[in-house]
Structure formats: C-alpha cells, structure tokens
Design an enzyme around this catalytic site. Structure first.
Site, short mmCIF file in Angstrom:
data_model
loop_
_atom_site.label_atom_id
_atom_site.label_comp_id
_atom_site.label_asym_id
_atom_site.label_seq_id
_atom_site.Cartn_x
_atom_site.Cartn_y
_atom_site.Cartn_z
N ASP A 11 -0.04 4.97 1.23
CA ASP A 11 -0.26 5.94 1.87
C ASP A 11 -0.15 5.07 3.52
OD1 ASP A 11 -1.35 7.97 0.67
OD2 ASP A 11 -3.09 7.07 0.01
N ASP A 24 0.66 -1.19 -0.11
CA ASP A 24 0.01 0.28 0.00
C ASP A 24 0.81 1.12 0.04
OD1 ASP A 24 -2.49 1.93 0.03
OD2 ASP A 24 -1.84 1.29 2.68
MG LIG Z 1 -3.21 3.46 4.14
#
Ligand SMILES: [Mg+2]
Ligand SMILES: [Zn+2]
Length: 263
Positions: free
Chosen positions: A39, A37
């Site tokens: 963020d 991922d």
């Molecule tokens: Mg995230």
C-alpha cells in the site's frame, strides 16, 4: 470465480515453495533481494481504506475507523467486507474489480520489471499488512505477478456465499512496533536467512515498515517514500529512530528510485 481464486491461492503456495527452491538451488550466496511494502509503495492508494470508501458515507462511521488503531487493519477490513456483502451485495468479485482499478505508483511497474529482469541478481518479495486476495488481484491485473519470489501477507479466502474473508498472518506479541497480526521485521529476518542474501533493499512508506527497516544491516539499503509517514518519522530531529543500515534513499516515484539504486 471461487475456482479461479483457489487456483490462484494454489499458485501462490507454489510461489512460496518456488522461492525457497530457487534460493536453495541457486546457492543464493551472492544474490540480492528487494522487499516491497504494497500500500502506497506499489499501489498508489491504501487498499484497505479504498475498499472502506466503497461503503456509503452513513456507514463510514468513527466506530468503523476506530477499529484501525484499536484492533488493527484486519479487524477493519473484515468488518468493512462484511458490511459490503451483507448490505450492498458486494462479493469478492466486486471487491476484486475495485482493487484491480487502483493506480500504480508512477514508474513502479517499470522499476519492478527492471529489478526482476532476465540478468538480474535479485529476488523480489512483498511484505504487507494488506491481504493475499487484494495483492494477487492487483499484481495480476498489472501483469507483474510472475516477478515475485514470495508474498508475505494476511491470508484470504472466499466463503460459499461469495464473501471475502481476511485472516491474520500470525498472532505475535514479541514486537511492539508491529501490529499483533504481522511483524514485518521477523518476516524479513526469515527471508534473509533462507536466502543468505548479501544485500537487501527494503522499499516502504509507512510506520509499519519501521520494524523491517531497523532489521537492515550496515550494507543494506532503506528506500523510504518521500512525504509519507516513515519519511516524517526518520527526519524528525527530536525522535529519530536509530538505524543500523548506512544507506537511506528517499524517493517519490519508481523513476527517481531507480535512478538512485546502484547499477
Ligand atoms: Mg504502505
Ligand atoms: Zn515487528
């Protein structure tokens, strides 16, 4: 800037082809992959929210932030970018400058370099509900853009007037765990089957990573950031989601995650 961006997008498209090439040429049987991922997993902020924070407080209304649960992150960032451009003259260059200044998760850059190292048997991917512009700006600013075999996220473009435009990756209605614009699990399935990877690491922090984590097979490894949304969900005694994968590592930063990974 527009020329730079278009060149970068062309490189990104090339990157996608290169990933498919290296997988088919390399006979990926026996190779491993790590899907990250972005963020709060690579960058130590939420990129969409941090761009929203560039607006003065009078513009950061409940109505704007209500777009996130009601219409998703793409609608939110699209609206924030429009306001920033129309009322505060912030174009893609200015937004990109802000994104490049966001800090990495401690130790994550070293981890990425270690996993993608010369003798590595591992291909690196990003699967994110941020967007192509934010991610490529940030990775380039931190000198790690070349480490990734592919980036799956919402596309972005720059309008003639300099405004940044973000569009949905897809429009899906088969998965209730994911937003309509992007199902991380389906992307993960696609990448695994393209590469026939023997083992997958998935590294994430949020509930929007749950769909991908649930697709992991028994021998794969879920790496969940300690103290964040998905950690709380997976350790909730009453509503703990069922996972097929037998290996869950909880981590706080790139250093302690690297220590836990099989060498
Ligand atoms: Mg995230
Ligand atoms: Zn999904």
């Amino acid at each position: 800037m527009l020329r730079d961006f278009l060149l970068k997008m062309a490189r990104s498209a090339l990157g996608q082809r290169r990933s498919m090439c290296s997988i088919s040429n390399g006979g990926a049987k026996g190779r491993e992959m790590a899907a990250f991922d972005f963020d709060l997993t690579i960058v130590d902020r939420d990129s969409d929210t941090s761009v929203g924070q560039l607006l003065p407080s009078t513009e950061r209304t409940a109505e704007l932030f209500d777009l996130i649960p009601k219409c998703g992150w793409v609608a939110f960032i699209q609206h924030a970018l429009q306001l920033l451009h129309q009322k505060y003259s912030m174009d893609a260059v200015a937004v990109g400058r802000h994104i490049r200044s966001l800090p990495p998760v401690p130790g994550i850059l070293r981890l990425l370099r270690q996993l993608a190292g010369h003798h590595s048997n591992m291909d690196l991917f990003i699967v994110s509900d941020s967007n192509c512009f934010f991610i490529s700006e940030w990775l380039e600013a931190h000198g790690v853009d070349h480490l990734f075999a592919g980036i799956y996220t919402n596309p972005a473009s720059i309008a003639a007037d300099g405004r940044l435009i973000v569009s949905p990756y897809e429009e899906q209605n088969h998965c209730e765990l994911c937003p309509v614009n992007l199902c991380k699990g389906r992307i993960l399935d696609k990448v695994i089957s393209m590469g026939n990877y023997k083992r997958v690491l998935y590294i994430g922090d949020g509930c929007n990573d749950l769909c991908a984590v649930q697709r992991l097979r028994a021998n794969d490894i879920a790496c969940i950031r300690r103290g964040y949304e998905l950690h709380r969900k997976l350790t909730n005694a009453h509503h703990r989601p069922q996972l097929t994968c037998n290996h869950i590592f909880f981590w706080s930063n790139g250093h302690d995650l690297y220590e836990q990974l099989p060498k």
